[in-house]
Design a protein around this motif. Sequence first.
Motif, PDB file in Angstrom:
ATOM      1  N   SER A   4     -69.081  59.538 106.943  1.00  0.00           N
ATOM      2  CA  SER A   4     -68.317  58.291 106.990  1.00  0.00           C
ATOM      3  C   SER A   4     -67.365  58.276 108.177  1.00  0.00           C
ATOM      4  O   SER A   4     -67.130  57.225 108.776  1.00  0.00           O
ATOM      5  N   LEU A   5     -66.823  59.435 108.536  1.00  0.00           N
ATOM      6  CA  LEU A   5     -65.970  59.507 109.719  1.00  0.00           C
ATOM      7  C   LEU A   5     -66.770  59.192 110.977  1.00  0.00           C
ATOM      8  O   LEU A   5     -66.311  58.435 111.839  1.00  0.00           O
ATOM      9  N   LEU A   6     -67.970  59.748 111.078  1.00  0.00           N
ATOM     10  CA  LEU A   6     -68.815  59.456 112.240  1.00  0.00           C
ATOM     11  C   LEU A   6     -69.216  57.985 112.297  1.00  0.00           C
ATOM     12  O   LEU A   6     -69.258  57.395 113.381  1.00  0.00           O
ATOM     13  N   LEU A   7     -69.514  57.385 111.147  1.00  0.00           N
ATOM     14  CA  LEU A   7     -69.849  55.962 111.130  1.00  0.00           C
ATOM     15  C   LEU A   7     -68.662  55.119 111.579  1.00  0.00           C
ATOM     16  O   LEU A   7     -68.825  54.146 112.321  1.00  0.00           O
ATOM     17  N   PHE A  10     -66.155  51.837 115.796  1.00  0.00           N
ATOM     18  CA  PHE A  10     -65.029  51.586 116.691  1.00  0.00           C
ATOM     19  C   PHE A  10     -65.478  51.610 118.145  1.00  0.00           C
ATOM     20  O   PHE A  10     -65.085  50.758 118.941  1.00  0.00           O
ATOM     21  N   ALA A  11     -66.344  52.557 118.516  1.00  0.00           N
ATOM     22  CA  ALA A  11     -66.818  52.659 119.895  1.00  0.00           C
ATOM     23  C   ALA A  11     -67.672  51.447 120.260  1.00  0.00           C
ATOM     24  O   ALA A  11     -67.584  50.935 121.373  1.00  0.00           O
ATOM     25  N   GLU A  43     -69.842  66.609  99.204  1.00  0.00           N
ATOM     26  CA  GLU A  43     -68.666  65.773  99.418  1.00  0.00           C
ATOM     27  C   GLU A  43     -68.163  65.894 100.855  1.00  0.00           C
ATOM     28  O   GLU A  43     -67.845  64.891 101.499  1.00  0.00           O
ATOM     29  N   THR A  44     -68.141  67.093 101.380  1.00  0.00           N
ATOM     30  CA  THR A  44     -67.688  67.299 102.753  1.00  0.00           C
ATOM     31  C   THR A  44     -68.617  66.629 103.746  1.00  0.00           C
ATOM     32  O   THR A  44     -68.166  66.006 104.711  1.00  0.00           O
ATOM     33  N   SER A  45     -69.913  66.721 103.508  1.00  0.00           N
ATOM     34  CA  SER A  45     -70.856  66.100 104.432  1.00  0.00           C
ATOM     35  C   SER A  45     -70.758  64.579 104.376  1.00  0.00           C
ATOM     36  O   SER A  45     -70.889  63.905 105.399  1.00  0.00           O
TER      37      SER A  45
END
Length: 52
Positions: A16-19, A24-25, A9-11
């Motif tokens: 998803s945060l990195l995606l 956004f970038a 779950e943490t990974s």
Amino acid sequence: MDGFYRGIETSLIAFSLLLGLGAFALSERAPPRPAVTHLAVTLPMLSVTATP
């Protein structure tokens, strides 16, 4: 076993945060598109009849 699922779950949350950060970038570097000045929405006609 609980630690295993917590790690997955943490990974997934980190992934998803990195995606999201990557999207956004990349959206900052995308060429600007013209703004939508006219939006047309066509809805089907509804016919309702009632019998007494």
